[in-house]
Design a protein around this motif. Structure first.
Motif, PDB file in Angstrom:
ATOM      1  N   VAL A 132       0.626  -1.042  -0.552  1.00 63.31           N
ATOM      2  CA  VAL A 132       0.121  -0.032  -0.422  1.00 63.31           C
ATOM      3  C   VAL A 132       0.351   1.415  -0.077  1.00 63.31           C
ATOM      4  N   TRP A 133       0.868   2.150  -0.759  1.00 63.62           N
ATOM      5  CA  TRP A 133       1.011   3.133  -1.204  1.00 63.62           C
ATOM      6  C   TRP A 133       0.601   4.511  -1.097  1.00 63.62           C
ATOM      7  N   LEU A 134       1.229   5.000   0.306  1.00 62.04           N
ATOM      8  CA  LEU A 134       0.171   6.675   0.174  1.00 62.04           C
ATOM      9  C   LEU A 134       0.952   7.938  -0.955  1.00 62.04           C
ATOM     10  N   CYS A 135       0.526   8.694  -2.341  1.00 61.20           N
ATOM     11  CA  CYS A 135       0.276   9.620  -3.002  1.00 61.20           C
ATOM     12  C   CYS A 135       0.022  10.822  -1.789  1.00 61.20           C
ATOM     13  N   SER A 136       0.886  11.328  -2.348  1.00 62.41           N
ATOM     14  CA  SER A 136      -0.062  12.964  -1.785  1.00 62.41           C
ATOM     15  C   SER A 136       1.135  14.353  -2.386  1.00 62.41           C
ATOM     16  N   GLY A 137       0.737  15.241  -2.392  1.00 63.35           N
ATOM     17  CA  GLY A 137       1.489  16.870  -3.432  1.00 63.35           C
ATOM     18  C   GLY A 137       0.220  17.945  -4.170  1.00 63.35           C
ATOM     19  N   GLN A 138       0.306  18.225  -4.552  1.00 59.84           N
ATOM     20  CA  GLN A 138      -0.534  19.377  -4.837  1.00 59.84           C
ATOM     21  C   GLN A 138      -0.505  18.786  -6.157  1.00 59.84           C
ATOM     22  N   SER A 139      -0.662  20.038  -7.251  1.00 55.89           N
ATOM     23  CA  SER A 139      -1.185  20.222  -8.674  1.00 55.89           C
ATOM     24  C   SER A 139      -0.536  18.678  -9.141  1.00 55.89           C
ATOM     25  N   ASN A 140       0.789  18.824  -9.315  1.00 60.80           N
ATOM     26  CA  ASN A 140       1.734  17.768 -10.738  1.00 60.80           C
ATOM     27  C   ASN A 140       0.898  16.421  -9.817  1.00 60.80           C
ATOM     28  N   MET A 141       1.052  16.187  -8.506  1.00 62.02           N
ATOM     29  CA  MET A 141       0.578  14.797  -7.882  1.00 62.02           C
ATOM     30  C   MET A 141      -0.868  14.591  -7.982  1.00 62.02           C
ATOM     31  N   LYS A 142      -1.842  15.929  -8.649  1.00 61.47           N
ATOM     32  CA  LYS A 142      -3.494  15.943  -8.434  1.00 61.47           C
ATOM     33  C   LYS A 142      -4.005  15.672 -10.556  1.00 61.47           C
ATOM     34  N   MET A 143      -2.855  15.916 -11.042  1.00 64.75           N
ATOM     35  CA  MET A 143      -2.986  15.897 -12.533  1.00 64.75           C
ATOM     36  C   MET A 143      -3.401  14.609 -12.699  1.00 64.75           C
ATOM     37  N   THR A 144      -5.326  14.300 -13.783  1.00 69.81           N
ATOM     38  CA  THR A 144      -5.456  12.880 -14.349  1.00 69.81           C
ATOM     39  C   THR A 144      -4.858  12.080 -15.325  1.00 69.81           C
ATOM     40  N   VAL A 145      -4.990  10.566 -15.245  1.00 65.05           N
ATOM     41  CA  VAL A 145      -4.395  10.227 -16.467  1.00 65.05           C
ATOM     42  C   VAL A 145      -4.685  11.139 -17.881  1.00 65.05           C
ATOM     43  N   SER A 146      -6.161  11.585 -17.829  1.00 66.38           N
ATOM     44  CA  SER A 146      -6.973  12.092 -18.979  1.00 66.38           C
ATOM     45  C   SER A 146      -5.660  13.600 -19.507  1.00 66.38           C
ATOM     46  N   GLN A 147      -4.849  13.884 -18.560  1.00 60.45           N
ATOM     47  CA  GLN A 147      -4.439  15.207 -18.598  1.00 60.45           C
ATOM     48  C   GLN A 147      -3.032  14.640 -19.307  1.00 60.45           C
ATOM     49  N   VAL A 148      -2.789  13.949 -19.641  1.00 60.10           N
ATOM     50  CA  VAL A 148      -1.195  13.485 -19.885  1.00 60.10           C
ATOM     51  C   VAL A 148      -0.400  12.716 -21.471  1.00 60.10           C
ATOM     52  N   PHE A 149       0.480  12.694 -21.727  1.00 65.86           N
ATOM     53  CA  PHE A 149       0.706  12.453 -22.997  1.00 65.86           C
ATOM     54  C   PHE A 149       0.387  10.709 -23.181  1.00 65.86           C
ATOM     55  N   ASN A 150      -0.209  10.657 -23.979  1.00 62.68           N
ATOM     56  CA  ASN A 150      -0.216   9.076 -24.724  1.00 62.68           C
ATOM     57  C   ASN A 150      -2.072   8.747 -23.494  1.00 62.68           C
ATOM     58  N   ALA A 151      -2.707   9.880 -22.930  1.00 66.62           N
ATOM     59  CA  ALA A 151      -3.987   9.714 -22.554  1.00 66.62           C
ATOM     60  C   ALA A 151      -4.438   8.884 -23.266  1.00 66.62           C
ATOM     61  N   THR A 152      -4.985   8.285 -24.394  1.00 68.71           N
ATOM     62  CA  THR A 152      -5.813   7.484 -24.748  1.00 68.71           C
ATOM     63  C   THR A 152      -5.320   6.393 -24.045  1.00 68.71           C
ATOM     64  N   GLY A 153      -4.388   5.931 -25.263  1.00 67.93           N
ATOM     65  CA  GLY A 153      -3.562   4.548 -24.251  1.00 67.93           C
ATOM     66  C   GLY A 153      -3.764   4.120 -23.105  1.00 67.93           C
ATOM     67  N   GLU A 154      -3.221   5.268 -22.321  1.00 63.98           N
ATOM     68  CA  GLU A 154      -2.751   4.872 -20.890  1.00 63.98           C
ATOM     69  C   GLU A 154      -3.933   4.826 -19.938  1.00 63.98           C
ATOM     70  N   LEU A 155      -5.357   5.029 -20.941  1.00 64.41           N
ATOM     71  CA  LEU A 155      -6.952   4.397 -20.102  1.00 64.41           C
ATOM     72  C   LEU A 155      -6.975   3.447 -20.807  1.00 64.41           C
ATOM     73  N   SER A 156      -6.612   3.314 -21.103  1.00 59.62           N
ATOM     74  CA  SER A 156      -7.691   1.987 -21.989  1.00 59.62           C
ATOM     75  C   SER A 156      -5.706   0.671 -21.489  1.00 59.62           C
ATOM     76  N   ASN A 157      -5.549   1.443 -20.967  1.00 56.69           N
ATOM     77  CA  ASN A 157      -4.536   0.145 -20.351  1.00 56.69           C
ATOM     78  C   ASN A 157      -4.671  -0.529 -18.822  1.00 56.69           C
ATOM     79  N   THR A 158      -6.088  -1.081 -18.628  1.00 61.02           N
ATOM     80  CA  THR A 158      -6.122  -1.495 -16.950  1.00 61.02           C
ATOM     81  C   THR A 158      -6.710  -2.689 -16.915  1.00 61.02           C
ATOM     82  N   ALA A 159      -6.972  -4.023 -18.582  1.00 59.83           N
ATOM     83  CA  ALA A 159      -7.340  -4.932 -18.538  1.00 59.83           C
ATOM     84  C   ALA A 159      -6.155  -5.973 -17.270  1.00 59.83           C
ATOM     85  N   ALA A 160      -4.949  -5.788 -17.543  1.00 61.57           N
ATOM     86  CA  ALA A 160      -3.756  -6.436 -16.963  1.00 61.57           C
ATOM     87  C   ALA A 160      -3.507  -5.287 -15.425  1.00 61.57           C
ATOM     88  N   TYR A 161      -4.438  -5.116 -15.026  1.00 58.47           N
ATOM     89  CA  TYR A 161      -3.885  -4.175 -13.988  1.00 58.47           C
ATOM     90  C   TYR A 161      -4.934  -3.887 -12.356  1.00 58.47           C
TER      91      TYR A 161
END
Length: 506
Positions: A132-161
């Motif tokens: 179990v890992w806790l992640c904390s901080g401000q906006s750079n930690m708050k940014m979601t997967v939809s805001q990163v490079f290759n967001a579409t590919g990252e959002l679809s890569n969940t089945a194995a996880y």
């Protein structure tokens, strides 16, 4: 009259013997004075991950004073462990520590409260044991997967996880330390494209998710990720009052910051978003914060950050009854670059230096068992969220996970860039010779990358130190512009673009 009493008694008996689901935050609020309900703590829920061996996971909640509570761990409907305790009269809380469990699952956790002949039962299902890992901080930690490079590919890569479970704490603040979370934005969940990219700066944290995904690729057992962050917040809001007092932090900041848009009052986020998690058994923490302190108590960051780490460690160790390691691994991101405003030109390098307690590297004497992911080379001048918010969170998370593998899991691997091992002043040639800890590769010469602090009569100024010659593990800098005493050296101009790395590990 007899019939009415019979019906009332039957309804009451059925209610008291009901099996209550633990979903959400239960049927009762522990904050209602004089009315106590039986429930799990807010973050004990379906799909959660509990800390694996060698530590024991803590299960706790609220109940009726002096009642007996029995917690049963089941696998395939068969009980494999039972722990009993009583509800404390002074706090209306109950706590048990499970025996250490190997990673895996799923399990069911059942809690039964008994007071006389009255029983209540709570259940949570699909529970896994892992890290179990806790992640904390401000906006750079708050940014979601939809805001990163290759967001579409990252959002679809969940089945194995599906064994990487996520939880996101709501943005709340409090003047006093809370015992439990007021609410969560995302209850323990399996990852989906929807809950990973719910919106901008909401949930789920991209750095947190990608860090956990990289870890899972190596560990191959469950990982639990809790995100508790708030955009535009200084470290003072995330620190306890005792740690701020130890650093002599004034009640008002040294000056306003254009990167401080969230709550800044002392301890308000510690009180509401960190302290309520203290009973949880953790493997470690990752942290991405500091931008809001560039012009806000910046000179105290070399105290406030190390003391935040130490205070969090002590609090989680005590809250988990010693199950969370006293010096649990703590990783953080060295800040990226910002391309707007001369006021920040000198502030960001200073904050980066203070992030290491002025050692320039971690772990060190003041920050043991810590690891750092550099992001100075990831400046994103075209980011729609501002250059201070680089979209390349994959590299940030990958570097963090390398540090975790080395520090938290004991792997023998290189997880840091080359650091100067030896610095020699060659006065007769006007050169400063740097010997690095590992091979380097100079991709491009630039006269504006390094600067030397040149001092005379207690007055210092930073001057360019152009590259001269280099080899596989050494680099010579020309400091003939310094006619006085060279006192310090810094990397200064690695801030011109995310595709430019001047000196890197081979």
């Amino acid at each position: 009259m007899i019939a009415s009493e019979f019906v009332l008694g039957l309804v009451l008996r059925l209610f008291l013997q009901a099996h209550v689901s633990a979903g959400g935050f239960g049927l009762f609020s522990s904050d209602k004075v004089g009315y106590v309900g039986f429930r799990f703590a807010s973050y004990i829920d379906d799909y959660m991950v509990l800390q694996r061996e060698p530590a024991g996971a803590v299960i706790w909640g609220y109940g009726t004073p002096r009642a007996t509570v029995t917690v049963t761990l089941c696998r395939d409907q068969e009980p494999i462990m039972k722990k009993g305790t009583r509800v404390k009269a002074d706090s209306n809380t109950w706590t048990v520590v499970l025996d250490p469990m190997k990673p895996g699952g799923p399990y069911e956790v059942m809690a039964q409260q008994t007071l006389g002949r009255i029983n209540f039962t709570l259940r949570v299902h699909d529970v896994l044991f892992g890290d179990v890992w806790l992640c904390s901080g401000q906006s750079n930690m708050k940014m979601t997967v939809s805001q990163v490079f290759n967001a579409t590919g990252e959002l679809s890569n969940t089945a194995a996880y599906q064994s990487v479970r996520i939880l996101s704490v709501s943005s709340t603040q409090a003047q006093q330390e809370l015992e439990d979370l007021a609410k969560v934005d995302l209850r323990w969940s399996k990852p989906t494209s929807k809950n990973l990219g719910h919106g901008n700066f909401t949930y789920m944290s991209a750095v947190c998710w990608l860090f956990g995904r990289f870890l899972y690729d190596t560990l191959r057992y469950p990982v639990g990720l809790l995100s508790s962050s708030w955009s535009g917040t200084p470290i003072e809001a995330w620190s306890s009052r005792r740690s701020l007092e130890a650093c002599g932090v004034p009640r008002s900041g040294s000056m306003p910051s254009d990167l401080k848009i969230g709550p800044s009052a002392h301890s308000v986020l510690w009180n509401a978003m960190i302290h309520p998690l203290r009973n949880m058994t953790l493997k470690g923490v990752i942290w991405y914060q500091g931008e809001s302190n560039v012009n806000f108590n910046r000179d105290l960051y070399n105290c406030t950050f190390p003391l935040l780490i130490d205070d969090w460690r002590q609090t989680f160790h005590d809250g988990s009854q010693g199950q969370t390691e006293r010096l649990f691994p703590f990783g953080f991101v060295q800040l990226s670059s910002y391309l707007s405003g001369e006021a920040l030109h000198d502030g960001l390098p200073q904050i980066r230096w203070h992030q290491t307690a002025d050692f320039g590297y971690v772990p060190n004497q003041r920050m043991p068992n810590t690891f750092m992911a550099a992001a100075v080379d990831l400046c994103d001048r075209n980011s729609p969220f501002g250059s201070i918010h680089p979209r390349d969170k994959q590299t940030v998370a990958y570097r963090l996970h390398l540090g975790a593998r080395a520090l938290a899991y004991g792997e023998k691997l290189i997880f840091q860039g080359p650091l100067p091992q030896k610095i020699e002043l060659l006065a007769d040639t006007g050169l400063l010779n740097l010997t690095y800890s590992q091979p380097i590769k100079v991709q491009r010469r630039d006269d504006k990358i390094f600067e030397v602090s040149c001092c005379s009569d207690h007055q210092c100024k930073w001057l360019p130190a152009p590259m001269d010659t280099f080899s596989t593990q050494t680099l010579a800098l020309n400091i003939t512009s310094c006619h006085d005493t060279p006192a310090a050296l810094r990397l200064w101009k690695l801030r011109i673009g995310r595709d430019f790395k001047a000196v890197e590990a081979d």
